[in-house]
Write a protein that holds these residues in place. Structure first.
Motif, PDB file in Angstrom:
ATOM      1  N   PRO A 104     -16.776  54.700  -6.193  1.00 48.72           N
ATOM      2  CA  PRO A 104     -16.966  53.969  -7.443  1.00 48.72           C
ATOM      3  C   PRO A 104     -16.745  52.470  -7.266  1.00 48.72           C
ATOM      4  CG  PRO A 104     -15.662  55.941  -7.823  1.00 48.72           C
ATOM      5  CD  PRO A 104     -15.767  55.771  -6.338  1.00 48.72           C
ATOM      6  N   VAL A 105     -17.605  51.679  -7.884  1.00 45.72           N
ATOM      7  CA  VAL A 105     -17.485  50.222  -7.846  1.00 45.72           C
ATOM      8  C   VAL A 105     -16.105  49.785  -8.341  1.00 45.72           C
ATOM      9  CG1 VAL A 105     -18.362  48.086  -8.882  1.00 45.72           C
ATOM     10  CG2 VAL A 105     -19.968  49.825  -8.060  1.00 45.72           C
ATOM     11  N   SER A 106     -15.573  50.515  -9.315  1.00 45.45           N
ATOM     12  CA  SER A 106     -14.278  50.157  -9.906  1.00 45.45           C
ATOM     13  C   SER A 106     -13.126  50.242  -8.915  1.00 45.45           C
ATOM     14  CB  SER A 106     -13.981  51.051 -11.109  1.00 45.45           C
ATOM     15  OG  SER A 106     -13.934  52.418 -10.718  1.00 45.45           O
ATOM     16  N   ASN A 107     -13.315  50.930  -7.792  1.00 46.79           N
ATOM     17  CA  ASN A 107     -12.231  51.082  -6.817  1.00 46.79           C
ATOM     18  C   ASN A 107     -11.775  49.758  -6.222  1.00 46.79           C
ATOM     19  OD1 ASN A 107     -12.905  54.353  -5.269  1.00 46.79           O
ATOM     20  ND2 ASN A 107     -12.326  53.785  -7.328  1.00 46.79           N
ATOM     21  N   LEU A 108     -12.583  48.707  -6.345  1.00 49.79           N
ATOM     22  CA  LEU A 108     -12.179  47.412  -5.825  1.00 49.79           C
ATOM     23  C   LEU A 108     -10.899  46.909  -6.498  1.00 49.79           C
ATOM     24  CD1 LEU A 108     -12.786  45.036  -3.929  1.00 49.79           C
ATOM     25  CD2 LEU A 108     -14.136  44.012  -5.777  1.00 49.79           C
ATOM     26  N   LEU A 109     -10.627  47.357  -7.724  1.00 49.93           N
ATOM     27  CA  LEU A 109      -9.406  46.931  -8.409  1.00 49.93           C
ATOM     28  C   LEU A 109      -8.165  47.332  -7.615  1.00 49.93           C
ATOM     29  CD1 LEU A 109     -10.222  47.774 -12.148  1.00 49.93           C
ATOM     30  CD2 LEU A 109     -10.674  45.675 -10.865  1.00 49.93           C
ATOM     31  N   GLU A 110      -8.220  48.473  -6.953  1.00 49.89           N
ATOM     32  CA  GLU A 110      -7.096  48.921  -6.121  1.00 49.89           C
ATOM     33  C   GLU A 110      -7.179  48.339  -4.710  1.00 49.89           C
ATOM     34  OE1 GLU A 110      -7.216  51.134  -9.615  1.00 49.89           O
ATOM     35  OE2 GLU A 110      -8.826  51.056  -8.120  1.00 49.89           O
ATOM     36  N   PHE A 111      -8.375  48.248  -4.181  1.00 42.68           N
ATOM     37  CA  PHE A 111      -8.535  47.771  -2.810  1.00 42.68           C
ATOM     38  C   PHE A 111      -8.174  46.302  -2.644  1.00 42.68           C
ATOM     39  CE2 PHE A 111     -11.113  51.523  -1.707  1.00 42.68           C
ATOM     40  CZ  PHE A 111     -10.568  51.778  -0.474  1.00 42.68           C
ATOM     41  N   ALA A 112      -8.383  45.509  -3.677  1.00 40.01           N
ATOM     42  CA  ALA A 112      -8.229  44.062  -3.543  1.00 40.01           C
ATOM     43  C   ALA A 112      -6.821  43.651  -3.130  1.00 40.01           C
ATOM     44  CB  ALA A 112      -8.612  43.376  -4.846  1.00 40.01           C
ATOM     45  N   THR A 113      -5.827  44.457  -3.446  1.00 40.42           N
ATOM     46  CA  THR A 113      -4.447  44.097  -3.099  1.00 40.42           C
ATOM     47  C   THR A 113      -3.875  44.964  -1.980  1.00 40.42           C
ATOM     48  OG1 THR A 113      -3.661  45.508  -4.915  1.00 40.42           O
ATOM     49  CG2 THR A 113      -3.917  43.151  -5.378  1.00 40.42           C
ATOM     50  N   PHE A 114      -4.718  45.782  -1.360  1.00 43.24           N
ATOM     51  CA  PHE A 114      -4.244  46.632  -0.260  1.00 43.24           C
ATOM     52  C   PHE A 114      -4.453  45.931   1.067  1.00 43.24           C
ATOM     53  CE2 PHE A 114      -5.131  49.837   3.045  1.00 43.24           C
ATOM     54  CZ  PHE A 114      -3.927  50.514   3.036  1.00 43.24           C
ATOM     55  N   ASP A 115      -3.455  45.974   1.905  1.00 48.63           N
ATOM     56  CA  ASP A 115      -3.532  45.410   3.250  1.00 48.63           C
ATOM     57  C   ASP A 115      -2.834  46.377   4.192  1.00 48.63           C
ATOM     58  OD1 ASP A 115      -3.335  44.024   5.632  1.00 48.63           O
ATOM     59  OD2 ASP A 115      -2.828  42.118   4.696  1.00 48.63           O
ATOM     60  N   ALA A 116      -3.609  47.005   5.068  1.00 46.58           N
ATOM     61  CA  ALA A 116      -3.037  48.004   5.975  1.00 46.58           C
ATOM     62  C   ALA A 116      -1.971  47.414   6.886  1.00 46.58           C
ATOM     63  CB  ALA A 116      -4.143  48.640   6.817  1.00 46.58           C
ATOM     64  N   THR A 117      -2.051  46.111   7.163  1.00 47.53           N
ATOM     65  CA  THR A 117      -1.121  45.509   8.115  1.00 47.53           C
ATOM     66  C   THR A 117       0.084  44.860   7.451  1.00 47.53           C
ATOM     67  OG1 THR A 117      -2.332  43.412   8.151  1.00 47.53           O
ATOM     68  CG2 THR A 117      -2.987  45.107   9.749  1.00 47.53           C
ATOM     69  N   ALA A 118       0.126  44.817   6.125  1.00 46.55           N
ATOM     70  CA  ALA A 118       1.319  44.311   5.456  1.00 46.55           C
ATOM     71  C   ALA A 118       2.492  45.224   5.786  1.00 46.55           C
ATOM     72  CB  ALA A 118       1.097  44.251   3.948  1.00 46.55           C
ATOM     73  N   HIS A 119       3.595  44.665   6.180  1.00 48.66           N
ATOM     74  CA  HIS A 119       4.804  45.403   6.580  1.00 48.66           C
ATOM     75  C   HIS A 119       4.599  46.160   7.888  1.00 48.66           C
ATOM     76  CE1 HIS A 119       6.291  44.316   2.665  1.00 48.66           C
ATOM     77  NE2 HIS A 119       5.309  44.962   2.085  1.00 48.66           N
ATOM     78  N   ALA A 120       3.688  45.666   8.712  1.00 44.60           N
ATOM     79  CA  ALA A 120       3.439  46.312  10.006  1.00 44.60           C
ATOM     80  C   ALA A 120       4.687  46.371  10.867  1.00 44.60           C
ATOM     81  CB  ALA A 120       2.336  45.575  10.758  1.00 44.60           C
ATOM     82  N   GLU A 121       5.620  45.468  10.623  1.00 51.16           N
ATOM     83  CA  GLU A 121       6.848  45.452  11.423  1.00 51.16           C
ATOM     84  C   GLU A 121       7.695  46.702  11.215  1.00 51.16           C
ATOM     85  OE1 GLU A 121       7.829  43.777   7.418  1.00 51.16           O
ATOM     86  OE2 GLU A 121       6.192  43.518   8.870  1.00 51.16           O
ATOM     87  N   LEU A 122       7.390  47.504  10.172  1.00 51.32           N
ATOM     88  CA  LEU A 122       8.138  48.734   9.935  1.00 51.32           C
ATOM     89  C   LEU A 122       7.761  49.850  10.909  1.00 51.32           C
ATOM     90  CD1 LEU A 122       8.149  48.905   6.018  1.00 51.32           C
ATOM     91  CD2 LEU A 122      10.025  48.241   7.536  1.00 51.32           C
TER      92      LEU A 122
END
Length: 348
Positions: free
Chosen positions: A263-281
């Protein structure tokens, strides 16, 4: 149509992939990869089609057990997360079978809202769901007869690699983590492929918000990421990843449950997702595999650099391979399996 797909950062787009493959219609398990199991036989790798509940949804999965499997023994086990828009019968199943041939119990499940798993609207692709799917596979397989919970590994491919990288940051049931052709779905949907659409994010967010409002009002769901291209249309796609994905998903490795739409609307969730954020964990041993010619290599390199919390990490390049070629080309698959055998063998 092509412009819309590129603008929205569609990645699971799928005019002919070379190589042999099994026709899902002729395989009793619906498998499409070369050398796929066609029957369960004594003293051989077997496949078990299972379902389990995750947050109220029925999840469809395949569990592969190694030759000579005895549920009273204990086996190292690997959870495998499939690419965006893909299903368990494609490349995730190929690697699940190959690793089972090496003596592992493996599981590959269709993501929630995708493939043969439950959930509406179809194709919903929230990052939180995909990470939860990985947790859910671990929940299920750690209760499976013969699984050694102290030797549990995680292997993610493409988008499943990005989600595995995220899941491993917190879920320490996974003792070793590997990714192949890692794809950070949030980064691409937000910034465009190779960060090519940084100036259009506000326009795309407005489009996604409008699509969600239409859904909330009971209107038709707008989709992006269709895999249906002609050869001429595919040739005009701007990146090798997209052009080759058309061949894989619409060619010899096509499966009816893998249409790539979301769904096009899924961008609302994707826009703030970053797989590498907190990678140090991530403190587990980490193996990041990518093709040397993959146009997604920049994401694998970024993840490797940011994973500062582990003392045991490696970025391994498959010389000459592109992103999609790591899914099926025999010599590349053999090389990758050998590398996984060494990595998981050392750490599980």
């Amino acid at each position: 149509m092509l412009k819309k797909l590129v603008v929205l950062g569609a990645v699971a787009m799928t005019i002919s992939a070379s190589g042999c493959a099994a026709d899902y219609k002729n395989n009793p398990f619906g498998l499409v990869y070369d050398g796929a199991i066609t029957a369960n036989e004594p003293n051989a790798v077997n496949i078990h089609q299972v379902t389990y509940k995750l947050n109220g949804l029925d999840i469809a999965a395949n569990v592969y057990t190694p030759k000579g499997y005895d549920k009273t023994n204990k086996y190292p086990t690997i959870v495998i997360a499939h690419p965006n828009g893909s299903v368990k019968e494609q490349t995730a199943g190929l690697y699940a079978q190959r690793l089972a041939e090496l003596g592992y119990i493996t599981i590959a499940a269709d993501a929630s809202y995708q493939g043969a798993s439950g959930g509406e609207p179809r194709g919903r692709d929230f990052p939180a769901n995909r990470v939860e799917d990985i947790f859910g596979m671990a929940d299920y397989i750690t209760q499976y007869p013969g699984v050694d919970t102290e030797r549990l590994g995680l292997f993610g491919i493409c988008g499943g690699g990005g989600y595995s990288f995220k899941a491993a940051q917190t879920d320490k049931r996974f003792k070793a983590v590997a990714t192949l052709s890692m794809f950070d779905s949030g980064r691409v949907r937000r910034n465009g492929f190779q960060d090519s659409q940084l100036d259009s994010i506000q326009e795309r967010l407005a489009q996604a918000a409008k699509a969600r409002a239409q859904e909330a009002a009971g209107g038709e769901i707008q989709y992006a990421g269709s895999t249906k291209f002609t050869k001429e249309e595919a040739a005009k796609l701007p990146y090798a990843l997209y052009r080759e994905a058309v061949g894989y998903y619409n060619g010899n490795y096509a499966h009816p449950n893998a249409d790539g739409r979301y769904p096009v609307s899924n961008l609302l969730e994707f826009a703030t997702f970053d797989a590498t954020a907190h990678a140090e964990l991530i403190n587990q041993p980490l193996l990041i595999i990518a093709g040397s010619e993959a146009d997604t290599l920049y994401m694998a390199k970024d993840a490797y650099e940011k994973a500062t919390g582990t003392k045991d990490k490696e970025l391994y390049l498959v010389k000459g391979a592109t992103h999609i070629q790591t899914y099926y080309v025999p010599e590349y698959v053999d090389e990758i399996v050998n590398k996984l055998q060494s990595f998981f063998g050392n750490h599980l």
